[in-house]
Design a protein around this motif. Structure first.
Motif, short mmCIF file in Angstrom:
data_model
loop_
_atom_site.label_atom_id
_atom_site.label_comp_id
_atom_site.label_asym_id
_atom_site.label_seq_id
_atom_site.Cartn_x
_atom_site.Cartn_y
_atom_site.Cartn_z
N GLU A 6 0.83 -1.21 0.00
CA GLU A 6 0.00 0.00 0.00
C GLU A 6 0.86 1.26 0.00
N ARG A 32 -1.23 -3.56 -7.45
CA ARG A 32 -2.62 -3.86 -7.08
C ARG A 32 -2.92 -5.35 -7.19
N LYS A 33 -2.37 -6.00 -8.22
CA LYS A 33 -2.54 -7.45 -8.32
C LYS A 33 -1.88 -8.15 -7.13
N LEU A 60 -1.39 -6.85 -4.24
CA LEU A 60 -2.18 -6.52 -3.05
C LEU A 60 -3.39 -7.45 -2.94
N ILE A 61 -4.05 -7.71 -4.07
CA ILE A 61 -5.20 -8.61 -4.05
C ILE A 61 -4.77 -10.02 -3.63
N THR A 62 -3.62 -10.47 -4.16
CA THR A 62 -3.13 -11.80 -3.81
C THR A 62 -2.78 -11.90 -2.33
N LYS A 68 -3.93 -10.04 0.13
CA LYS A 68 -5.16 -9.96 0.94
C LYS A 68 -5.90 -11.29 0.93
N ARG A 69 -5.89 -11.97 -0.21
CA ARG A 69 -6.53 -13.29 -0.27
C ARG A 69 -5.80 -14.27 0.64
#
Length: 239
Positions: free
Chosen positions: A111, A186-187, A189-191, A193-194
């Motif tokens: 972030e 961002r990709k 970050l999504i990974t 967070k998952r």
């Protein structure tokens, strides 16, 4: 101690267990001291008190249906199995908590990197707009304009000390690089967070089922993931 009868020593152990001053580790230490204490420490009443105090939810034995020797061996094996599972659960909780902390740190770092790239993107975009204004002003000097407007445009062109065309290309490349970097972050970050959600769900399951076989559950989940991948591959190969 040799002058004390067995019933008195056994009663002392029971009082120690009931009061909480004597635990499983203490009972095991007593059992390796001598044969007499080993025999007394293996009494079914002591292990039943330990099971009731340490694992009250699993204390559902009917002692009237089985003999004393069977009860003794079963109680010891049951306590040993429950103790090992508890240690596995503690290790699994600590491991998952460390993983959650690691994933949270990665998310915070990503972030921050996204914010830095956005700041670079905003600065580069502002510079590009300014350079475009200078380029338009330099082109407008070739046509007739009012003196006030022409003087302002000449001042803008003189204040620019860099070649406008080459600098605009460089800034546009920086903008494209920042956009690609933000998309990749961002990709990621999504990974992350998952993965954090998966670790939190695993931790919740381990805390909800404290005596569940953690290694077996992880193996089953891994087998389910492998079978799902095989099913997806088989479906794609058909098409």
């Amino acid at each position: 101690m040799s002058a004390l009868p067995d019933d008195l020593l056994r009663r002392i152990m029971e009082i120690g267990i009931q009061s909480g001053t004597l635990g499983c580790a203490d009972l095991c230490r007593l059992s390796i001291a001598c044969r007499r204490l080993r025999f007394l420490a293996a009494d079914d009443s002591l292990w039943s008190h330990l099971l009731f105090s340490d694992f009250p939810s699993d204390f559902n034995f009917n002692f009237n249906d089985i003999s004393s020797s069977d009860v003794n061996s079963k109680l010891k094996r049951l306590y040993k199995a429950r103790y090992r599972k508890r240690q596995q659960q503690i290790c699994a909780v600590l491991k998952l908590q460390g993983k959650i902390a690691e994933q949270s740190g990665k998310i915070r770092r990503i972030e921050l990197q996204i914010l830095e790239e956005k700041d670079k993107l905003d600065k580069a975009d502002a510079e590009r707009k300014y350079l475009c204004q200078i380029r338009h002003a330099s082109v407008a000097l070739n046509v007739w304009q009012p003196e006030v407007v022409r003087a302002r445009q000449e001042q803008m062109v003189r204040q620019c000390t860099v070649p406008v065309k080459s600098r605009i290309k460089t800034v546009e490349m920086e903008l494209s690089s920042c956009k690609n970097q933000i998309a990749c972050l961002r990709k990621s970050l999504i990974t992350e967070k998952r993965r954090l959600c998966e670790a939190e769900e695993k931790l919740a399951r381990v805390n909800y089922h404290p005596l569940q076989d953690v290694e077996g559950a992880s193996l089953k989940s891994g087998e389910r993931r492998i079978t799902n991948k095989k099913l997806k591959l088989s479906k794609t190969s058909k098409f």
